[in-house]
Design an enzyme around this catalytic site. Structure first.
Site, PDB file in Angstrom:
ATOM      1  N   GLY A 244     -17.269 -13.046 -22.626  1.00 29.16           N
ATOM      2  CA  GLY A 244     -16.123 -13.935 -23.141  1.00 29.16           C
ATOM      3  C   GLY A 244     -15.468 -13.273 -24.431  1.00 29.16           C
ATOM      4  O   GLY A 244     -15.676 -11.825 -24.595  1.00 29.16           O
ATOM      5  N   SER A 245     -15.073 -14.124 -25.277  1.00 28.54           N
ATOM      6  CA  SER A 245     -14.433 -13.392 -26.495  1.00 28.54           C
ATOM      7  C   SER A 245     -15.338 -13.006 -27.338  1.00 28.54           C
ATOM      8  O   SER A 245     -16.563 -13.335 -27.430  1.00 28.54           O
ATOM      9  CB  SER A 245     -13.555 -14.766 -26.947  1.00 28.54           C
ATOM     10  OG  SER A 245     -14.372 -15.845 -27.545  1.00 28.54           O
ATOM     11  N   GLU A 266     -20.841  -8.852 -23.493  1.00 28.31           N
ATOM     12  CA  GLU A 266     -19.791  -8.369 -22.711  1.00 28.31           C
ATOM     13  C   GLU A 266     -18.525  -9.118 -23.257  1.00 28.31           C
ATOM     14  O   GLU A 266     -18.215 -10.099 -22.902  1.00 28.31           O
ATOM     15  CB  GLU A 266     -19.854  -8.351 -21.263  1.00 28.31           C
ATOM     16  CG  GLU A 266     -21.047  -7.518 -20.792  1.00 28.31           C
ATOM     17  CD  GLU A 266     -20.857  -6.129 -20.958  1.00 28.31           C
ATOM     18  OE1 GLU A 266     -19.706  -5.758 -21.554  1.00 28.31           O
ATOM     19  OE2 GLU A 266     -21.911  -5.476 -20.647  1.00 28.31           O
ATOM     20  N   CYS A 300     -10.912  -8.334 -19.252  1.00 28.90           N
ATOM     21  CA  CYS A 300     -11.353  -7.587 -20.562  1.00 28.90           C
ATOM     22  C   CYS A 300     -11.007  -6.215 -20.725  1.00 28.90           C
ATOM     23  O   CYS A 300     -11.023  -5.541 -22.057  1.00 28.90           O
ATOM     24  CB  CYS A 300     -12.700  -7.831 -20.809  1.00 28.90           C
ATOM     25  SG  CYS A 300     -13.997  -7.435 -19.506  1.00 28.90           S
TER      26      CYS A 300
END
Length: 513
Positions: A244-245, A266, A300
């Site tokens: 995620g962020s 990640e 991403c």
């Protein structure tokens, strides 16, 4: 195409009802939590409602995962691999339906949705092979008649938090390897994508029932960040893998570290491509457009910064504008569509805010950026002529905004490339060997992924995926990623009659006084 009929029939084939439990722990539990509504971002319509877990039900699920781990770890690794092999076959049969559900729930095109399911299948194949290659090492001992070796054991129940943009593939990166390693897996999907998770769990359950073996796969849906926070704080989960962020990763990483657990992170990427004077511009253009526009800029690995030699800047901007004009935008399950919607109205607002800041900081929007009329979260991808020192350029916006800037000298290009906090994916387009080798070397890209003459997105599962700096440092798939899901044990066997000590230490009781 009759959308209502198509979606109703699809959900029925995948075992999804109008209202669903989002908690699986050997059985579908009465979850007791708040409803999570799955909204089609292309139409704004509700696909189905899923009920998330209360804290009490979450604890019941974790206890079940702990108990099942004690059974699952006793099954030989190749037999665990057989479950994953049959899962891959089941996914092949469901590829079209599951890929379509990905399109409906998160807005990916049909090609990207089915490509994501193919990535799951590829991970199954990869993990099956890995199930017979959980190698340890034997090394020489300095002591006579001693054997020194390392071996690997299952780690325990593993928590997996996934994001909306890869609602099923990232779970497979983790779950297939964790399963062959002997772990149980607790999956907490994005609240934007609960239906794809439930569909996969139904597929898993059918495979497990045929094999009559323990089921290592568990599911917990929840609204907001709370279930993920439960998992991050839970000492019963020795590893939490979170995608995620960067903001989410900082929270999860700090929480897991505070209890001395492992976090596999990640996180975001502010990825760049350098285009040099020797580049093949036709190939570069195709790669740039896919990397910047694919998944509506919500990967991403999306290309967000384009660093072009000053002699090529005007030509590249003109070519990009022409290419962007030809990008078909619409309902992603329809033929010929190249770009679907953003995931939510909030994502649309974030894109508009970023473009406003870019203009305030001296950037020029040379193409796109508009919110399109009609239902759904559709926008036109944007090209912004920028300077590398603009603060907005250093911040990742999860939307199709491409910041284009120029450089004069090679060292300047590398410096611009590396000046952001994230470090996931990178690429250079060049026909010069020296530039390619420098970019891939210690003086070049500071990212976990570095490419020459291909774009930043579209990684293969055979190579370890992940990044440096604020991207979190995690690695999934490929290489030796299986070690994330196991604990290493160093063993020494003395098969002699004496007890020599390492480093020549003497400890003879007969000489003591």
């Amino acid at each position: 195409m009759d959308y209502a009929k198509m979606s109703t029939e699809l959900l029925a084939r995948l075992g999804i009802r109008p209202e669903n439990s989002g908690v699986y722990a050997g059985d579908w539990l009465s979850p007791g939590g708040r409803p999570v509504r799955s909204i089609n971002p292309s139409t704004g319509e509700e696909l189905a409602t899923v009920y998330g877990a209360s804290r009490r039900v979450y604890d019941t699920l974790i206890e079940a995962a702990q108990a099942e781990f004690l059974r699952w770890r006793r099954i030989p690794a190749p037999a665990r691999g057989e479950l994953v092999r049959q899962l891959g076959n089941a996914l092949r049969e469901a590829k079209s339906d599951l890929g379509l559900l990905v399109s409906l729930e998160v807005g990916k095109t049909r090609s990207e949705g089915e490509g994501e399911v193919q990535e799951m299948i590829d991970m199954c194949d990869f993990a099956v092979g890995q199930s017979r290659q959980l190698y340890g090492k034997t090394m020489p001992s300095e002591r006579p008649r001693h054997r020194l070796f390392e071996q690997w054991h299952p780690l325990g129940p593993v928590g997996v938090l996934t994001a909306f943009n890869f609602p099923v593939a990232v779970w497979a990166w983790n779950a297939t390897l964790a399963a062959v390693c002997g772990d149980t897996v607790i999956w907490k999907p994005s609240p934007h994508a609960p239906l794809t998770a439930i569909a996969v769990q139904h597929i898993l359950n059918h495979v497990v029932a045929r094999l009559r073996i323990p089921n290592p796969f568990f599911l917990v849906v929840g609204e907001g960040a709370e279930p993920g926070q439960w998992m991050a704080r839970d000492c019963r989960l020795p590893l939490v893998s979170a995608t995620g962020s960067c903001e989410m990763g900082r929270s999860v990483g700090a929480t897991v570290a505070s209890r001395l657990g492992r976090a596999l992170l990640e996180l975001g990427g502010n990825n760049a491509v350098i285009v040099t004077p020797s580049a093949d511009l036709d190939n570069a253009l195709r790669a740039i457009v896919f990397a910047a526009v694919g998944t509506a800029g919500q990967r991403c690995t999306t290309l967000r910064r384009l660093i072009v030699h000053e002699t090529l800047l005007d030509d590249v901007l003109a070519r990009l504008a022409t290419a962007y004009e030809s990008v078909s935008i619409g309902k992603p399950w329809e033929d010929g569509i190249l770009m679907g919607p953003l995931i939510s109205a909030d994502a649309v607002s974030a894109m508009q805010q970023a473009l406003a800041e870019a203009r305030e900081q001296g950037g020029e929007v040379v193409f796109g950026g508009e919110v399109l009329d009609g239902p759904g979260n559709f926008v036109r991808p944007a090209i912004v002529k920028s300077r590398p020192d603009m603060p907005i350029v250093a911040r990742e916006t999860f939307a199709p905004i491409l910041y284009v800037m120029s450089y004069r000298e090679w060292d300047e290009a590398i410096a611009i490339h590396n000046r952001v906090e994230q470090g996931l994916s990178s690429a250079v387009f060049t026909d010069r060997l020296t530039e390619a080798e420098i970019f891939l070397g210690a003086e070049g890209s500071d990212c976990g992924i570095a490419n020459v003459n291909i774009g930043t997105s579209g990684a293969e599962i055979g190579g370890a995926f992940g990044g440096e700096k604020d991207t979190g440092g995690g690695r999934e798939a490929g290489s030796d990623a299986w070690k994330n899901y196991m604990r290493r044990q160093t063993c020494t066997i003395n098969f002699g009659k004496d007890l020599p000590l390492a480093q020549g230490v003497q400890f003879d009781l007969s000489d003591s006084k």
